[in-house]
Design a protein around this motif. Structure first.
Motif, PDB file in Angstrom:
ATOM      1  N   LEU A  12      40.806  31.870  36.071  1.00 55.92           N
ATOM      2  CA  LEU A  12      40.742  33.320  36.343  1.00 55.92           C
ATOM      3  C   LEU A  12      40.705  33.504  38.087  1.00 55.92           C
ATOM      4  O   LEU A  12      40.060  32.662  38.543  1.00 55.92           O
ATOM      5  N   TRP A  13      41.032  34.591  38.361  1.00 58.83           N
ATOM      6  CA  TRP A  13      41.129  34.901  39.887  1.00 58.83           C
ATOM      7  C   TRP A  13      39.994  36.157  40.089  1.00 58.83           C
ATOM      8  O   TRP A  13      40.216  37.190  39.391  1.00 58.83           O
ATOM      9  N   ARG A  14      39.336  35.947  41.062  1.00 60.81           N
ATOM     10  CA  ARG A  14      38.153  37.122  41.200  1.00 60.81           C
ATOM     11  C   ARG A  14      38.336  37.755  42.485  1.00 60.81           C
ATOM     12  O   ARG A  14      38.518  37.288  43.559  1.00 60.81           O
ATOM     13  N   CYS A  15      38.103  39.239  42.402  1.00 60.61           N
ATOM     14  CA  CYS A  15      38.502  40.093  43.564  1.00 60.61           C
ATOM     15  C   CYS A  15      37.253  39.916  44.396  1.00 60.61           C
ATOM     16  O   CYS A  15      35.984  39.814  43.698  1.00 60.61           O
ATOM     17  N   SER A  16      37.211  39.624  45.676  1.00 61.71           N
ATOM     18  CA  SER A  16      36.139  39.381  46.410  1.00 61.71           C
ATOM     19  C   SER A  16      35.257  40.526  46.852  1.00 61.71           C
ATOM     20  O   SER A  16      34.140  40.470  47.466  1.00 61.71           O
ATOM     21  N   CYS A  18      35.069  43.451  44.441  1.00 67.39           N
ATOM     22  CA  CYS A  18      34.353  44.144  43.427  1.00 67.39           C
ATOM     23  C   CYS A  18      33.750  43.049  42.406  1.00 67.39           C
ATOM     24  O   CYS A  18      33.201  43.063  41.385  1.00 67.39           O
ATOM     25  N   GLY A  19      34.495  41.829  42.578  1.00 68.05           N
ATOM     26  CA  GLY A  19      34.267  40.666  41.476  1.00 68.05           C
ATOM     27  C   GLY A  19      34.854  40.806  40.043  1.00 68.05           C
ATOM     28  O   GLY A  19      34.631  40.141  39.250  1.00 68.05           O
ATOM     29  N   ALA A  20      35.829  41.743  40.002  1.00 71.89           N
ATOM     30  CA  ALA A  20      36.683  41.782  38.890  1.00 71.89           C
ATOM     31  C   ALA A  20      37.494  40.515  38.512  1.00 71.89           C
ATOM     32  O   ALA A  20      37.931  40.031  39.736  1.00 71.89           O
ATOM     33  N   GLU A  21      37.744  39.943  37.514  1.00 73.17           N
ATOM     34  CA  GLU A  21      38.484  38.766  37.205  1.00 73.17           C
ATOM     35  C   GLU A  21      39.856  39.229  36.658  1.00 73.17           C
ATOM     36  O   GLU A  21      40.029  40.054  35.637  1.00 73.17           O
ATOM     37  N   TYR A  22      40.673  38.395  37.270  1.00 75.61           N
ATOM     38  CA  TYR A  22      41.952  38.733  36.517  1.00 75.61           C
ATOM     39  C   TYR A  22      42.668  37.201  36.173  1.00 75.61           C
ATOM     40  O   TYR A  22      42.567  36.465  36.825  1.00 75.61           O
ATOM     41  N   ARG A  23      43.477  37.488  35.625  1.00 78.68           N
ATOM     42  CA  ARG A  23      44.496  36.024  35.136  1.00 78.68           C
ATOM     43  C   ARG A  23      45.390  35.629  36.019  1.00 78.68           C
ATOM     44  O   ARG A  23      45.937  34.538  36.191  1.00 78.68           O
ATOM     45  N   LYS A  24      45.948  36.731  36.861  1.00 73.27           N
ATOM     46  CA  LYS A  24      47.111  36.409  38.052  1.00 73.27           C
ATOM     47  C   LYS A  24      46.461  36.636  39.099  1.00 73.27           C
ATOM     48  O   LYS A  24      45.681  37.611  39.281  1.00 73.27           O
ATOM     49  N   LYS A  25      46.671  35.701  40.127  1.00 76.88           N
ATOM     50  CA  LYS A  25      46.266  35.744  41.538  1.00 76.88           C
ATOM     51  C   LYS A  25      46.819  37.085  41.999  1.00 76.88           C
ATOM     52  O   LYS A  25      45.991  37.518  43.042  1.00 76.88           O
ATOM     53  N   SER A  26      48.138  37.200  41.759  1.00 77.08           N
ATOM     54  CA  SER A  26      48.697  38.519  42.408  1.00 77.08           C
ATOM     55  C   SER A  26      47.814  39.876  42.052  1.00 77.08           C
ATOM     56  O   SER A  26      47.587  40.894  42.929  1.00 77.08           O
ATOM     57  N   ASP A  27      47.052  40.123  40.827  1.00 76.00           N
ATOM     58  CA  ASP A  27      46.245  41.128  40.549  1.00 76.00           C
ATOM     59  C   ASP A  27      45.204  41.125  41.229  1.00 76.00           C
ATOM     60  O   ASP A  27      44.770  42.157  41.892  1.00 76.00           O
ATOM     61  N   ALA A  28      44.629  40.147  41.503  1.00 76.42           N
ATOM     62  CA  ALA A  28      43.377  40.155  42.299  1.00 76.42           C
ATOM     63  C   ALA A  28      43.625  40.272  43.523  1.00 76.42           C
ATOM     64  O   ALA A  28      42.698  40.905  44.250  1.00 76.42           O
ATOM     65  N   GLN A  29      44.815  39.919  44.198  1.00 74.42           N
ATOM     66  CA  GLN A  29      44.856  40.172  45.630  1.00 74.42           C
ATOM     67  C   GLN A  29      45.458  41.836  45.651  1.00 74.42           C
ATOM     68  O   GLN A  29      45.157  42.228  46.692  1.00 74.42           O
TER      69      GLN A  29
END
Length: 123
Positions: A12-16, A18-29
Motif C-alpha cells: 500500500l502507498w500512504r499519503c504523507s 493525510c495518511g490515507a492508504e492507496y493500492r496504487k502509487k499514482s493515487d497516493a501521489q
C-alpha cells in the motif's frame, strides 16, 4: 486433509499529508498533490451552525451555540463534501470539527461533526 497457512503480501502507498492508504502509487501521489484547506477553528472555539438548522426530537428547528471539542484532519474530502461545499473546485484536504452543544429546545447535551463552511465563530 492438511490445513495450510496462506499469507498474502499487499503493498500500500500512504499519503504523507493525510495518511490515507492507496493500492496504487499514482493515487497516493495524486492525494499528496491536493492542497490543504486552512484550519478555521481550534479546540474550545465557540461556534454556531450557520447553514442548515438542526431538528430536535421534541419538535422544532434550532441553531446551536457550542464549542469545538475535537479537530480531525487533514483528510481527503468525501464526495458529498466536495460536491456540496467545494462546488466542483479542485479537491482539497479538509478538516472537520466535533462540536459539543446543548439543544436549546430540550436541553440535552449533544455532539455533532461539521466541516468548516458549515460553522461560524461566535464572537
Amino acid at each position: 486433509m492438511c490445513m495450510r497457512k496462506v499469507v498474502k503480501k499487499t503493498t500500500l502507498w500512504r499519503c504523507s499529508v493525510c495518511g490515507a492508504e492507496y493500492r496504487k502509487k499514482s493515487d497516493a501521489q495524486k492525494c499528496e498533490g491536493m492542497p490543504v484547506e486552512e484550519q478555521k477553528f481550534r479546540v474550545s472555539d465557540q461556534v454556531t451552525n450557520s447553514m442548515e438548522p438542526r431538528v430536535c426530537s421534541s419538535g422544532g428547528e434550532y441553531r446551536f451555540n457550542g464549542r469545538i471539542s475535537k479537530v480531525f484532519g487533514p483528510q481527503p474530502p468525501d464526495e458529498e463534501y466536495w460536491n456540496k461545499w467545494l462546488g466542483g473546485l479542485p479537491k482539497t484536504h479538509v478538516f472537520y470539527y466535533e462540536v459539543t452543544y446543548k439543544c436549546p429546545k430540550c436541553g440535552q447535551k449533544k455532539d455533532a461533526t461539521y466541516f468548516g463552511p458549515e460553522l461560524e465563530k461566535v464572537k
